[in-house]
Every structure is written in structure tokens, then in C-alpha cells.
Design an enzyme around this catalytic site. Structure first.
Site: not given
Length: 509
Positions: A344-345, A370-372
Site C-alpha cells: 500500500t501507499d 501517507s506516502r502520497v
């Protein structure tokens, strides 16, 4: 009738007959039991092909083990109707689900059959989407930039989720994972600046009573108008529980391919992995770590990789995934949790200890990410929440020292007091989702010191009163933030004047 006319009709009939043999792949059941059938023959069968059992209605099989001398398939339907010696025929089609706009507002099983007592979904005009499909390639994708507002200040401020992202919700049982996901679905209907995504809630191995309660809540809040519920209850066969998330994903892809946004919640993938393990052991696949077969990582990666935001040349649709994983005693380093974390991101980690302390949502800021990141945030939220995570992290660290009763300098005391108020402002009970502009105002007031002199116990009341004050006397400020999604200097100045006015003249506690 004229003889010539009759002859002409006969010639036409004969000409329309298609000559040639029809080839069917046929086999025989040599063993059946525990929801699995072993079939001899079917040499031309494909992986995941739908199989028909002779003499049964609505009972199908799905070929999973393609071995040298036999094929093993899971039975979808009433397993008691499949007997040894029965003839099995390959359909030549990969297992798929009928998808259409008519599904919205319905409760269905993983094969597309209604479970809400309503009329059967017409399969004549429905498009069929395969349950298993290759994920969109890198070239067809686009960066995640449009937010999915959850209505939770802690998430929208520090762990933003964007359309096309895969954000894991992880934590022990009874820590509010499902509540967080359901409130996110409900909040989609309130966010008027972006098109409302079609939401798909997939219940895997849940109690039917719990699913019924969720459906009832979605109906009461009006969220069922844009939601589809796919359920494979705990009482149902492991095969259906294994197929449920793929069915939800296929429905989401249908809307994504139309250029729409879709949000799918998988509740939960721990039970999905258990169901797959059960199916695999019945199929006599070799067990590996914790009795899971060797492809258990691929089980979830081929599901979650299908979430994407497509570029404009490919329709511009998106599929956002919120998978849920249940941990045991907070162990996020266990086998299945680490697998899904790596796919997941980012993850939202809900901690039992925080939950019992009354901090809800019980988000552990240190382990949640959150990698975004801020790419999925509006400019206004990015501006006000930029220092929020850092201030909370400092507070948690300093609060540990304060427990020992040490003498603290004035600067440290201020940071601790600010941290306590920030923690309080981020608390939200279940079902109390907050509009985006109200989130911005509340976090702005907390980080700019307007709540520093307010008692911690009164923070929630201060927030409600301040927002009510703005609605009644300064509605222009809220409207400006909502429409522009920015916090312009002139808007911030007007907000500062309003905050000072409210704190000095209207807040009496």
C-alpha cells in the site's frame, strides 16, 4: 402455398444451418467434499475458468489447480449437489461478475446475486467484468492529486488520502477501523467540490447482523444512494469469502473505466487471507509460513495494484482502495500485516491504548503515514496542518518526561500545553465527520494559539461555538475557504479578526 415458395423457404432454412462439430471440454468428478471438487479430464481448461456441473442450477465451479492428471476446483453454490461421477463442462470464460449502474444502492454476493430481498439484477444488459485482471500499467496512470476527504481532522490534516491511492487501515479488533471507513463513505456525499465517488463496501467474513447494521446506517445517512455492498458472511463458504474483494474491485474498475471515481473498502483482508488459506489447504497446496501458501503476498498485491488514477487519455477515472487489516496485540510486524503494508501507499495505525484513553480516532501519529503526502491535500489544509504532525510528535516525547514530575522550563510547558489542546481538537466521535472548511478553521485556531488559554476540557465546546459564530457572522470566510480551497492572506486576516473578536467578546469560559 406455391410449391416454389416452399422450396425457397426450405433452401433458406438449409443454408442457415451451421455445419461442423461443436467441441466441449468435458470431465468427470472423481472426488467431492469440503467445497472442493477434483475432476478428471478437462484438459483444455484455463486457470479461474467457470465450470458447469451437470444436473445443477446456479452451482458452478472455479478451476484453481491445473495438475497433470486432474483439475481441482472450488464449488460456488450448494456443495451438496456435486457428487462423484457427475459430468463437468468448461464454459470457456474466466470467472466474471455482471456490472451495471443498477448495482448502486444494492447488497449483492460476490457472484452478483442480490442479497437485499430486492429484484434480481438484470444480466441481459450488464457488462461482465473478470474478477481477476491485470493492473493498469505505469504509462496509463497519473499522479494522485485530488483528495478523498474523510471528514476526520486527524486524517485529512496529517495522513491525507488521494483518489487512486491505497491507504491501509490497521489495528487490533474493536479500535474503530470499520467506523473510520464507513464515516469516510458517508462523508463523500457531503463534499460538494468534487464529484461523489461510487463507494463499494466489501464485507469479508463479517457477521450478517453487523453488515445489516452498516447497510441501515448508510441508508439513514443517504450514503446508500452512491454505495454498493458486496458481502460474503462468516457463515458462507470460504470460496465466496476468497472471491469477495476481487468482485468489489471488478465493480470499482467498471466505474473507473467510465471516467468516474470509485472508492472500495475491503473489510477485512486478514479474514480474506484466512479464507484463502482454508481454500488452499483443501486444494492440497503446499503450506508455508503459518500454513499460508507461497503466493499469499501475490493474493493481495494483484488485488491492490488494480487501484489507480488513470490519465485523461485513458478516461481519467480512479479507483481508491482502503484495505483493513486486523492485528493481534498490536503486532504490525506479523506476516500478513507486513505484506499489505509493503503493497500500500501508507497506513493509518489505530492503537488500542489510545482508544482506551478516549482518543478517538485512536491514530498513532508516529506509525501512521501517507506516502502520497501533501500532494493529495488542498492548499488551505497544507498551510494550516504543515506543523501539526511535528508539534504532536514533540508533545508525545515531552509528555513522557513530564510524567516523572521533573521541573520543566517555560518553553517546554508551552509545547506540552499546546500539544494537549491539539490532541483534543483532533478527537472526533463516530459519525461526527467535519466539513473541509470547518476542519481548516479548527486546526488554524489551535495552531495559532487562540485555544492556548482555553481549558482542555472546553476545547470541543470552543471549536463548536467558534464555527457557529463564523457561520452566523462571518459566513463569507467559510465560503471563501470552501470555494477556493486556499487560505489566502486576506481570508486569513479576516479569520484572525473574527477569532480575536470571538475569543474576547463571545467566549465566556
Amino acid at each position: 402455398m406455391n410449391q416454389d415458395v416452399i422450396l425457397d423457404q426450405l433452401r433458406d432454412e438449409i443454408a442457415g444451418i451451421k455445419a461442423g462439430a461443436k467441441v466441449d471440454h468435458v470431465g468427470t468428478v472423481i472426488r467431492a467434499g469440503d467445497g472442493v471438487a477434483e475432476i478428471k479430464g478437462l484438459s483444455g481448461v484455463m486457470y479461474a475458468e467457470l465450470l458447469e456441473f451437470e444436473g445443477t442450477e446456479n452451482v458452478f465451479g472455479m478451476a484453481l489447480n491445473l495438475e497433470e492428471y486432474s483439475v481441482k476446483a472450488i464449488i460456488l453454490g450448494d456443495t451438496t449437489l456435486v457428487k462423484e461421477g457427475q459430468t463437468v463442462k468448461g464454459t470457456g470464460t474466466i470467472l466474471s461478475i455482471p456490472v451495471s449502474e443498477k448495482m448502486v444502492g444494492r447488497v449483492i454476493d460476490p457472484l452478483g446475486n442480490p442479497k437485499d430481498g430486492g429484484p434480481s439484477l438484470s444480466k441481459e444488459n450488464a457488462t461482465r467484468y473478470p474478477l481477476e485482471k491485470i493492473a493498469p500499467g505505469v504509462i496509463t496512470r497519473e499522479g494522485v492529486r485530488v483528495p478523498i476527504h474523510t471528514g476526520w481532522k486527524a486524517i485529512d490534516g496529517m495522513i491525507p488520502i488521494g483518489r487512486g491511492q491505497r491507504e491501509l487501515i490497521i489495528g487490533d479488533r474493536q479500535t474503530g477501523k470499520t467506523a473510520l471507513a464507513i464515516d469516510t463513505i458517508i462523508n463523500q456525499g457531503k463534499d460538494k467540490r468534487y464529484p461523489t465517488p461510487i463507494c463499494i463496501y466489501v464485507a469479508i467474513g463479517q457477521k450478517e447482523s453487523k453488515v445489516a447494521q452498516i447497510v441501515e446506517r448508510l441508508k439513514k445517512t443517504g450514503a446508500m444512494n452512491y454505495t454498493i455492498v458486496v458481502t460474503a458472511a462468516a457463515s458462507e463458504a470460504a470460496a465466496l469469502q476468497f472471491l469477495a474483494p476481487y468482485a468489489g474491485c471488478a465493480i470499482g474498475e467498471y466505474f473507473m473505466d467510465q471516467g468516474k471515481d470509485a472508492l472500495v473498502v475491503y473489510d477485512d483482508l486478514s479474514k480474506h487471507a484466512w479464507a484463502y488459506r482454508q481454500v488452499s489447504l483443501l486444494l492440497r497446496r503446499p503450506p508455508g509460513r503459518e500454513a499460508y501458501p507461497g503466493d499469499v503476498f501475490y493474493l493481495h498485491s494483484r488485488l491492490l495494484e488494480r487501484s489507480a488514477r488513470l490519465n485523461k487519455q485513458n478516461g481519467g477515472g480512479s479507483l481508491t482502495a482502503l484495505p483493513i487489516i486486523e492485528t493481534q496485540l498490536g503486532d504490525i510486524s506479523a506476516y500478513i500485516p507486513t505484506n499489505v503494508i509493503s503493497i500500500t501507499d501508507g497506513q493509518i495505525y489505530l492503537e488500542s491504548e489510545l482508544f482506551y484513553q478516549g482518543i478517538r480516532p485512536a491514530i498513532n501519529v508516529g506509525l501512521s503515514v501517507s506516502r502520497v503526502g501533501s500532494s493529495a491535500q488542498t492548499k488551505a489544509m497544507k498551510k494550516v496542518a504543515g506543523t501539526l504532525r511535528l508539534e504532536l510528535a514533540q508533545f508525545r516525547e515531552l509528555a513522557a518526561f513530564a510524567q516523572f514530575g521533573q521541573d520543566l522550563d517555560e518553553s517546554t510547558k508551552k509545547k506540552i500545553e499546546r500539544g494537549r489542546r491539539l490532541t483534543e481538537i483532533l478527537k472526533q466521535p463516530e459519525g461526527a465527520s467535519t466539513l473541509f472548511e470547518e476542519q481548516v478553521v479548527a486546526i488554524w485556531a489551535a495552531t495559532h494559539g487562540f485555544m492556548d488559554k482555553v481549558e482542555v476540557a472546553n476545547i470541543s465546546e470552543y471549536e463548536k461555538s467558534f464555527i457557529k459564530f463564523l457561520r452566523e457572522r462571518n459566513a463569507k470566510v467559510l465560503k471563501e475557504i470552501q470555494e477556493s480551497t486556499e487560505l489566502k492572506p486576506e481570508t486569513e486576516k479576516a479569520l484572525e479578526i473574527a477569532a480575536n473578536d470571538f475569543t474576547e467578546n463571545y467566549w465566556k469560559k
